[in-house]
Design a protein around this motif. Sequence first.
Motif, PDB file in Angstrom:
ATOM      1  N   ARG A 219       0.796  -1.291  -0.034  1.00 25.10           N
ATOM      2  CA  ARG A 219      -0.082  -0.118   0.104  1.00 25.10           C
ATOM      3  C   ARG A 219       0.847   1.229  -0.051  1.00 25.10           C
ATOM      4  O   ARG A 219       0.407   2.375  -0.260  1.00 25.10           O
ATOM      5  N   THR A 220       2.097   1.191   0.373  1.00 27.78           N
ATOM      6  CA  THR A 220       3.166   2.213   0.019  1.00 27.78           C
ATOM      7  C   THR A 220       3.402   2.510  -1.302  1.00 27.78           C
ATOM      8  O   THR A 220       3.588   3.418  -1.916  1.00 27.78           O
ATOM      9  N   ARG A 221       3.433   1.324  -1.997  1.00 21.82           N
ATOM     10  CA  ARG A 221       3.846   1.169  -3.449  1.00 21.82           C
ATOM     11  C   ARG A 221       2.633   1.687  -4.379  1.00 21.82           C
ATOM     12  O   ARG A 221       2.684   2.363  -5.413  1.00 21.82           O
ATOM     13  N   VAL A 222       1.517   1.181  -3.902  1.00 21.64           N
ATOM     14  CA  VAL A 222       0.016   1.491  -4.577  1.00 21.64           C
ATOM     15  C   VAL A 222      -0.738   2.360  -3.579  1.00 21.64           C
ATOM     16  O   VAL A 222      -1.398   2.000  -2.579  1.00 21.64           O
ATOM     17  N   ALA A 223      -1.022   3.644  -3.956  1.00 25.39           N
ATOM     18  CA  ALA A 223      -1.553   4.645  -3.296  1.00 25.39           C
ATOM     19  C   ALA A 223      -3.152   4.521  -3.581  1.00 25.39           C
ATOM     20  O   ALA A 223      -3.462   4.766  -4.988  1.00 25.39           O
TER      21      ALA A 223
ATOM     22  N   ALA B 128      -1.706  14.678  -2.225  1.00 22.93           N
ATOM     23  CA  ALA B 128      -0.306  15.279  -1.740  1.00 22.93           C
ATOM     24  C   ALA B 128       0.096  14.255  -0.742  1.00 22.93           C
ATOM     25  O   ALA B 128       1.188  13.762  -0.608  1.00 22.93           O
ATOM     26  N   ARG B 129      -0.831  13.712   0.049  1.00 29.29           N
ATOM     27  CA  ARG B 129      -0.673  12.889   1.371  1.00 29.29           C
ATOM     28  C   ARG B 129      -0.220  11.764   0.724  1.00 29.29           C
ATOM     29  O   ARG B 129       0.795  10.956   1.315  1.00 29.29           O
ATOM     30  N   ALA B 130      -0.746  11.138  -0.359  1.00 31.77           N
ATOM     31  CA  ALA B 130      -0.407   9.684  -1.031  1.00 31.77           C
ATOM     32  C   ALA B 130       1.093   9.638  -1.547  1.00 31.77           C
ATOM     33  O   ALA B 130       1.584   8.949  -1.608  1.00 31.77           O
ATOM     34  N   LEU B 131       1.174  11.001  -2.093  1.00 34.65           N
ATOM     35  CA  LEU B 131       2.586  11.186  -2.801  1.00 34.65           C
ATOM     36  C   LEU B 131       3.736  11.276  -2.053  1.00 34.65           C
ATOM     37  O   LEU B 131       4.829  10.963  -2.250  1.00 34.65           O
ATOM     38  N   ALA B 132       3.132  11.747  -0.592  1.00 37.84           N
ATOM     39  CA  ALA B 132       4.453  11.871   0.193  1.00 37.84           C
ATOM     40  C   ALA B 132       4.987  10.390   0.448  1.00 37.84           C
ATOM     41  O   ALA B 132       6.121  10.416   1.012  1.00 37.84           O
ATOM     42  N   ASN B 133       4.439   9.333   0.123  1.00 38.52           N
ATOM     43  CA  ASN B 133       4.728   7.990   0.361  1.00 38.52           C
ATOM     44  C   ASN B 133       5.783   7.654  -0.954  1.00 38.52           C
ATOM     45  O   ASN B 133       6.251   6.543  -0.809  1.00 38.52           O
ATOM     46  N   GLU B 134       5.683   8.478  -1.652  1.00 35.40           N
ATOM     47  CA  GLU B 134       6.593   8.156  -3.231  1.00 35.40           C
ATOM     48  C   GLU B 134       5.875   6.734  -3.769  1.00 35.40           C
ATOM     49  O   GLU B 134       6.874   5.723  -3.717  1.00 35.40           O
TER      50      GLU B 134
ATOM     51  N   GLU C 172       4.429   4.188  -6.437  1.00 38.52           N
ATOM     52  CA  GLU C 172       4.436   3.661  -7.898  1.00 38.52           C
ATOM     53  C   GLU C 172       3.290   3.995  -8.498  1.00 38.52           C
ATOM     54  O   GLU C 172       3.293   4.326  -9.874  1.00 38.52           O
ATOM     55  N   VAL C 173       2.232   3.484  -7.931  1.00 39.26           N
ATOM     56  CA  VAL C 173       0.718   3.523  -8.794  1.00 39.26           C
ATOM     57  C   VAL C 173       0.143   4.558  -7.701  1.00 39.26           C
ATOM     58  O   VAL C 173      -0.103   4.235  -6.741  1.00 39.26           O
ATOM     59  N   LEU C 174      -1.141   5.337  -8.437  1.00 40.77           N
ATOM     60  CA  LEU C 174      -1.963   5.867  -8.014  1.00 40.77           C
ATOM     61  C   LEU C 174      -3.316   5.379  -8.371  1.00 40.77           C
ATOM     62  O   LEU C 174      -3.544   5.068  -9.587  1.00 40.77           O
ATOM     63  N   LEU C 175      -4.142   5.187  -7.246  1.00 42.59           N
ATOM     64  CA  LEU C 175      -5.308   4.199  -7.546  1.00 42.59           C
ATOM     65  C   LEU C 175      -6.530   5.148  -6.847  1.00 42.59           C
ATOM     66  O   LEU C 175      -6.513   5.227  -5.769  1.00 42.59           O
TER      67      LEU C 175
ATOM     68  N   SER D 188       2.161   5.727 -12.449  1.00 37.50           N
ATOM     69  CA  SER D 188       1.144   4.927 -13.347  1.00 37.50           C
ATOM     70  C   SER D 188      -0.167   5.460 -12.404  1.00 37.50           C
ATOM     71  O   SER D 188      -0.197   5.799 -11.239  1.00 37.50           O
ATOM     72  N   VAL D 189      -1.271   5.594 -13.112  1.00 36.73           N
ATOM     73  CA  VAL D 189      -2.455   6.098 -12.669  1.00 36.73           C
ATOM     74  C   VAL D 189      -3.630   5.278 -12.996  1.00 36.73           C
ATOM     75  O   VAL D 189      -4.100   4.807 -14.099  1.00 36.73           O
ATOM     76  N   VAL D 190      -4.549   4.813 -12.151  1.00 42.21           N
ATOM     77  CA  VAL D 190      -5.609   4.252 -12.352  1.00 42.21           C
ATOM     78  C   VAL D 190      -6.665   4.751 -11.608  1.00 42.21           C
ATOM     79  O   VAL D 190      -6.832   5.204 -10.610  1.00 42.21           O
ATOM     80  N   MET D 191      -7.746   5.186 -12.550  1.00 46.70           N
ATOM     81  CA  MET D 191      -8.874   5.964 -11.936  1.00 46.70           C
ATOM     82  C   MET D 191     -10.360   5.386 -12.264  1.00 46.70           C
ATOM     83  O   MET D 191     -10.505   4.953 -13.536  1.00 46.70           O
ATOM     84  N   VAL D 192     -11.096   5.124 -11.235  1.00 45.73           N
ATOM     85  CA  VAL D 192     -12.194   4.583 -11.588  1.00 45.73           C
ATOM     86  C   VAL D 192     -13.604   5.788 -11.508  1.00 45.73           C
ATOM     87  O   VAL D 192     -13.183   6.742 -10.494  1.00 45.73           O
ATOM     88  N   THR D 193     -14.203   5.814 -12.415  1.00 41.76           N
ATOM     89  CA  THR D 193     -14.954   6.832 -12.318  1.00 41.76           C
ATOM     90  C   THR D 193     -16.574   6.631 -13.176  1.00 41.76           C
ATOM     91  O   THR D 193     -16.233   5.460 -14.290  1.00 41.76           O
ATOM     92  N   HIS D 194     -17.517   7.141 -12.889  1.00 43.51           N
ATOM     93  CA  HIS D 194     -18.738   6.993 -13.967  1.00 43.51           C
ATOM     94  C   HIS D 194     -18.818   8.052 -14.774  1.00 43.51           C
ATOM     95  O   HIS D 194     -19.762   7.825 -15.857  1.00 43.51           O
ATOM     96  N   GLU D 195     -17.820   8.975 -14.944  1.00 43.93           N
ATOM     97  CA  GLU D 195     -18.000   9.999 -15.803  1.00 43.93           C
ATOM     98  C   GLU D 195     -17.237   9.794 -17.409  1.00 43.93           C
ATOM     99  O   GLU D 195     -16.042   9.665 -17.146  1.00 43.93           O
ATOM    100  N   GLU D 196     -17.888   9.548 -18.134  1.00 46.86           N
ATOM    101  CA  GLU D 196     -17.369   9.117 -19.405  1.00 46.86           C
ATOM    102  C   GLU D 196     -16.113   9.963 -19.978  1.00 46.86           C
ATOM    103  O   GLU D 196     -15.060   9.906 -20.381  1.00 46.86           O
ATOM    104  N   SER D 197     -16.486  11.565 -19.599  1.00 51.88           N
ATOM    105  CA  SER D 197     -15.579  12.487 -20.149  1.00 51.88           C
ATOM    106  C   SER D 197     -14.299  12.362 -19.389  1.00 51.88           C
ATOM    107  O   SER D 197     -13.256  12.661 -19.887  1.00 51.88           O
TER     108      SER D 197
END
Lengths: 262, 216
Positions: free
Chosen positions: B77-81, B146-152, B154-157, B186-195
Amino acid sequence: MSYAHITLPRLLLSLALIAVAIALSRRGRLGLERDLVWGALRGAAQLIAIGYVLLLLFNHEHPAWVVLLLAVMLGVAGATAARRVEHGPPRTVLFSRAIAAIGAGTLVAVVPVFAAVVPLHPWYEARYLVPISGMMLSNAMNVVALVFERIFASARSEADQVEALLALGATPRQALERQVRATLRAALLPTINGLLTVGLVALPGMMTGQIVSGTPPEQAVRYQIVILYQLVAVAAVAGMVAVGFARRLLFTGRAQLVLPRN
Amino acid sequence: MTSTLEARELVVVREDRRILDGASILVPPGEAVAIQGPSGSGKSTFARALATLLEPDAGAVLLGGLDAQRIAPTQFRTRVAFLAQQPAMFEGSVLRNLEAGPQVHGKSLSDVRASELIRAVGLDEPILQREARTLSGGEKQRVALARALANEPEVLLLDEPTAALDPDAGERIVALLRELRARGLSVVMVTHEESHARALGGTLYRCERGRLAIDS
């Protein structure tokens, strides 16, 4: 030793005090009359029964009977502490854990005192062992009930905080630290308040009883001091053990928060 | 260095309902992936399972080819925020929130680094002293980032990072995520907004009835 005997008619006279409370409940429409009557009768019946049990025990002191009585007291304390935990796991899950927490707290407070401060002869001397253990079990029961009630409720209401910490790589211990601290403070507060106000507000029941029945006050006071310190140890140990169990119930081995279903 | 994040055939069953029914995804290093789908399609459950905050009944999550079961949760969870839809702010200032991640790992966060982080999410330094719980929804999202990025990591979820925001604030968050990806995350974003899913760029997955499929 001389003390004023309470005859049966006089004892019944004290029921008038309950009548005062019932009258006030009626007047204020509190609806507590039934509870008051039931509580008064049940409390008296339980005390009378334990009075006879103690009499029997003192006359036929045998380790098996003493241990059996303590086990029954522990069982009742465990069942009471595990009852009605609103946001927690079912009673069946909590019961054994409540027993372990109450038992651990009581052992830590009772064994060293009877070994070094108030030596017993024989080790199962019921006159000391039963009433003092009873006080410890009762305090541990209250602390464990408070811990269970509060920790599961705060884990639920602050689940987003706990999970946010887990998501930052916190261990379950770290993620629940704030809730644990608040829970233990709340659970230990009555015991600590007791320490601070003893003698100023309340004279403890056991000390009062000893003085009334003829023990020299300075000896009664010494017993009470020992008991007060025991109560603190009991509360701290039982509370910590209960928190440990709650934590294990709230997280999986993979550090995932699992809230018990109601 | 970022690692590949992968979910293989995740199944989550709750009260006899298959919320995830063999959902798989591949997030190559430094890539952006959007998962779009209607509410109730299982995408939030998927995000939580991918973050290891929820144990799937079957399937596996892999990071750098290694089964997540073999990585300590604290390390994974430090590597995947993971960021929840409405991230909880901890008591205290924004700075204290930023310090939370390093703190749980026994580290401290320098003032210089805190300033860097807060600027990286498009906020100004004075906000560091503000009480985090009084911030607006958009500001909270940024502080949580920013809080998540403080852990440096690899992946943002992120689970629905724009759902609670007004359209402008939502678009700014997506733009910010694009920037972070450009810096190698790496960025993984869950969304219901198509745009928003399209605006992120990268691969778009559709989530329907507990399964994921690449949108062609």
